[in-house]
Design a protein around this motif. Structure first.
Motif, PDB file in Angstrom:
ATOM      1  N   ARG A  62      46.381  53.142  46.860  1.00  0.00           N
ATOM      2  CA  ARG A  62      46.564  52.775  45.177  1.00  0.00           C
ATOM      3  C   ARG A  62      47.619  51.431  45.405  1.00  0.00           C
ATOM      4  O   ARG A  62      48.251  51.173  44.710  1.00  0.00           O
ATOM      5  CB  ARG A  62      47.910  53.886  44.925  1.00  0.00           C
ATOM      6  N   GLN A  63      46.786  50.508  45.889  1.00  0.00           N
ATOM      7  CA  GLN A  63      47.132  49.211  45.922  1.00  0.00           C
ATOM      8  C   GLN A  63      46.489  48.252  45.196  1.00  0.00           C
ATOM      9  O   GLN A  63      46.350  47.059  45.078  1.00  0.00           O
ATOM     10  CB  GLN A  63      47.111  48.554  47.526  1.00  0.00           C
ATOM     11  N   VAL A  64      45.613  48.849  44.157  1.00  0.00           N
ATOM     12  CA  VAL A  64      44.793  47.940  43.358  1.00  0.00           C
ATOM     13  C   VAL A  64      45.422  48.240  41.892  1.00  0.00           C
ATOM     14  O   VAL A  64      45.409  49.337  41.380  1.00  0.00           O
ATOM     15  CB  VAL A  64      43.177  48.352  43.235  1.00  0.00           C
ATOM     16  N   ASP A  65      45.735  47.027  41.072  1.00  0.00           N
ATOM     17  CA  ASP A  65      46.324  47.261  39.750  1.00  0.00           C
ATOM     18  C   ASP A  65      45.138  47.119  38.970  1.00  0.00           C
ATOM     19  O   ASP A  65      44.562  45.931  38.746  1.00  0.00           O
ATOM     20  CB  ASP A  65      47.381  46.150  39.636  1.00  0.00           C
ATOM     21  N   TRP A  66      44.697  48.122  38.062  1.00  0.00           N
ATOM     22  CA  TRP A  66      43.360  48.017  37.484  1.00  0.00           C
ATOM     23  C   TRP A  66      43.438  47.167  36.220  1.00  0.00           C
ATOM     24  O   TRP A  66      42.291  46.538  35.940  1.00  0.00           O
ATOM     25  CB  TRP A  66      43.040  49.279  37.500  1.00  0.00           C
ATOM     26  N   ARG A  67      44.531  47.273  35.538  1.00  0.00           N
ATOM     27  CA  ARG A  67      44.447  46.222  34.400  1.00  0.00           C
ATOM     28  C   ARG A  67      44.420  44.759  34.702  1.00  0.00           C
ATOM     29  O   ARG A  67      43.967  43.921  33.925  1.00  0.00           O
ATOM     30  CB  ARG A  67      45.876  46.594  33.738  1.00  0.00           C
ATOM     31  N   THR A  68      45.155  44.548  35.868  1.00  0.00           N
ATOM     32  CA  THR A  68      45.233  43.140  36.344  1.00  0.00           C
ATOM     33  C   THR A  68      43.904  42.647  36.726  1.00  0.00           C
ATOM     34  O   THR A  68      43.285  41.554  36.371  1.00  0.00           O
ATOM     35  CB  THR A  68      46.169  42.880  37.363  1.00  0.00           C
ATOM     36  N   THR A 172      44.598  44.060  44.922  1.00  0.00           N
ATOM     37  CA  THR A 172      43.882  43.681  43.706  1.00  0.00           C
ATOM     38  C   THR A 172      42.973  42.506  44.095  1.00  0.00           C
ATOM     39  O   THR A 172      41.929  42.387  43.487  1.00  0.00           O
ATOM     40  CB  THR A 172      44.835  43.327  42.705  1.00  0.00           C
ATOM     41  N   ASP A 173      43.454  41.466  44.785  1.00  0.00           N
ATOM     42  CA  ASP A 173      42.776  40.344  45.197  1.00  0.00           C
ATOM     43  C   ASP A 173      41.308  40.645  45.908  1.00  0.00           C
ATOM     44  O   ASP A 173      40.506  39.901  45.828  1.00  0.00           O
ATOM     45  CB  ASP A 173      43.650  39.251  45.483  1.00  0.00           C
ATOM     46  N   ILE A 174      41.540  41.421  47.073  1.00  0.00           N
ATOM     47  CA  ILE A 174      40.556  41.906  47.867  1.00  0.00           C
ATOM     48  C   ILE A 174      39.370  42.417  46.942  1.00  0.00           C
ATOM     49  O   ILE A 174      38.327  42.325  47.321  1.00  0.00           O
ATOM     50  CB  ILE A 174      40.812  42.823  48.972  1.00  0.00           C
TER      51      ILE A 174
END
Length: 247
Positions: A62-68, A172-174
């Motif tokens: 859960r390290q991906v912020d989908w909105r961003t 998120t960046d990956i």
């Protein structure tokens, strides 16, 4: 040599979160003498393949912020397509020196910008994610043109314009880098006309590099390694530009 390059680049990606296309393209041009358009396409495909291993782990944690991520893709995807189109227009038999000089200049500018960001005094973070689509348009264009920039510039933008945690920034960046690399590779039409053997060798070395990087990550500080990476890229970009201007 191809296995070693893939291994070393994947180790750097795993330890720093950046480096796939940024390192792969100049390494292929300088050390393996791969033509620039094929080096860019291979760098994009290699980046997508290696990050395909990393992205599921980021999602599960859960390290991906989908909105961003969605905001980043609004600008990044059109940018990748524009950058890929520009490279295809320049990729003629008589333009190799100009193209390689352009790639060197892009690497130099990216490295200088990152060094300035890395060495600046610490400041309070702002929360202005609405700016991300506009910033990711030129970042995506750089990815499509040179395969560089997604991890490097994306991380800096997230650290400056969002309040995401460090792990969310990395995840998120990956994921953004994986998707833009995948789209860029498809836009270049790599598989029908590229050197698939080269890509396979890079990926096999890269998988071993990911495993090694994951084992070494707890023992190696990220910040000094990133600084060393930007200094190395500055030298590589300068060498690439120098060689083309003095032919």
């Amino acid at each position: 040599m191809q296995y070693l390059i893939g291994f070393l680049i994947a180790v750097v990606i795993t330890l720093t979160g950046v480096g796939a296309g940024t390192i792969t393209t100049p390494a292929l041009i300088l050390f393996l003498h791969v033509p620039a358009p094929l080096a860019v396409a291979t760098g994009l495909a290699f980046s997508a393949a290696v990050k395909l291993v990393l992205v599921p782990a980021q999602i599960l944690r859960r390290q991906v912020d989908w909105r961003t991520l969605t905001l980043m893709l609004f600008g990044g995807v059109p940018g990748v397509l524009l950058g890929s189109l520009a490279l295809r227009r320049l990729a003629t038999p008589g333009s190799q020196h100009v193209l390689q000089a352009s790639l060197g200049a892009v690497l130099i500018l990216t490295a200088l910008w990152q060094l300035a960001f890395h060495l600046r005094p610490a400041r309070a973070r702002t929360n202005r994610p609405g700016i991300l689509p506009y910033l990711m348009l030129p970042v995506g264009a750089e990815v499509g043109f040179s395969s560089a920039g997604a991890g490097a510039l994306g991380t800096a933008a997230l650290l400056s314009l969002t309040t995401l945690t460090p792990t969310q920034v990395v995840g998120t960046d990956i994921t953004f880098g994986f998707l833009t690399s995948l789209i860029g590779s498809a836009a270049h039409g790599f598989l029908p006309r590229g050197n698939s053997t080269l890509l396979i060798h890079l990926v096999l070395g890269g998988l071993a590099g990911v495993a090694t990087g994951l084992l070494a990550a707890p023992y190696i500080p990220r910040r000094p390694l990133r600084l060393a990476l930007w200094l190395w890229l500055l030298l590589i970009g300068a060498q690439l530009l120098y060689l083309q201007l003095h032919r």
